[in-house]
Design an enzyme around this catalytic site. Structure first.
Site, PDB file in Angstrom:
ATOM      1  N   SER A 171     -19.021  53.260 -39.305  1.00 54.62           N
ATOM      2  CA  SER A 171     -18.662  54.570 -39.834  1.00 54.62           C
ATOM      3  C   SER A 171     -17.847  54.346 -41.093  1.00 54.62           C
ATOM      4  CB  SER A 171     -17.816  55.346 -38.810  1.00 54.62           C
ATOM      5  OG  SER A 171     -17.230  56.500 -39.400  1.00 54.62           O
TER       6      SER A 171
ATOM      7  N   TYR B  97     -11.164  55.767 -32.796  1.00 56.08           N
ATOM      8  CA  TYR B  97     -12.446  55.675 -33.500  1.00 56.08           C
ATOM      9  C   TYR B  97     -12.299  54.780 -34.722  1.00 56.08           C
ATOM     10  CZ  TYR B  97     -16.845  57.412 -35.557  1.00 56.08           C
ATOM     11  OH  TYR B  97     -18.107  57.530 -36.075  1.00 56.08           O
TER      12      TYR B  97
END
Length: 255
Positions: free
Chosen positions: A142, A159
């Protein structure tokens, strides 16, 4: 050189969103496709549409946080097709919250799915690739592996940490397995509409307005716009590219 006709592509996390889109792209370009995920009903829906388009498709239930489940699924794919050429590690979760808000279970959920899942799928696919002296591994990270955000709606510290770990794992694998003609690369999507984001980020008008204002292209990613990079890393066009990280974010990470 972009040709993947006849290759066997395994898509982990293929039941919806970017994984399902990638599976369709693989099939459209002539690959045989194995779909792995926890939700068998959704996998069956994706597989049915691929099969209607003439794609040789195989599905198997797979929980990427459970080693026995992953080993069983990867072994079943190899038993079915006789080889594994491409592994797209796409399964992921995004747990919201800063470190002062996250429970230990929240942290473990992020790490187990986003990092351990790639480790386990690769652990059982890599020996087949080594034996055939060929393999393409693509890990979905990401842009949040390299940038963070202070807006409350986007604070996801577990995350950030898990996706940064994906980059370290990608580099380590690339360095070790290159001698077996296996390339390992990572992709960092920006904001795309998916099951992960549609009920959170895409429902916040303030967030979207802010995102669109900051993004050089002025919008989130559209369905299919990740596929070009996936196909590049999956084909022999990238035969001398390994250990790399490409962001697909409309330029968001440069501003």
């Amino acid at each position: 050189m972009f040709d993947i006709k006849g290759k066997v592509a395994v898509v982990v996390g293929a039941s919806s969103g970017l994984g399902a889109d990638a599976a369709r792209a693989y099939g459209k370009n002539g690959a045989k496709v194995a779909l792995l995920a926890r939700r068998e009903e959704k996998l069956a829906d994706v597989a049915r549409k691929l099969q209607e388009a003439g794609v040789d498709t195989f599905i198997h239930k797979c929980d990427v946080t459970d080693e026995t489940s992953v080993k069983t699924a990867i072994t079943a794919v190899h038993d079915h097709f006789g080889r594994i050429d491409i592994l797209l590690n796409n399964a992921g979760v995004a747990v919201r919250g800063g470190v002062h808000q996250l429970s230990e279970a929240d942290w473990d959920k992020s790490m187990d799915t986003n990092v351990k899942g790639i480790f386990l799928a690769s652990k059982y696919a890599v020996p087949y690739m080594m034996a055939q002296n060929y393999g393409k591994i693509i890990n979905i990270a990401s842009i949040n592996a390299v940038i963070a955000d202070k807006q409350d709606v986007f604070i996801r510290h577990s995350y950030n940490a898990s996706k940064a770990a994906v980059l370290g794992l990608t580099k380590g694998m690339a360095a070790s397995y290159g001698r077996y003609n296996i390339t390992v690369n990572a992709i960092g999507p920006g904001l795309f509409e998916s099951e992960m984001t549609e009920n959170t980020l895409f429902k916040s008008e303030d967030f979207l307005n802010s995102y669109n204002y900051q993004n050089p292209l002025g919008r989130p990613g559209k369905r299919g716009e990740l596929n070009g990079t996936i196909l590049y890393f999956s084909s022999d066009m990238s035969s001398y590219v390994s250990g790399q990280f490409i962001v697909v974010d409309g330029g968001m990470s440069i501003v």
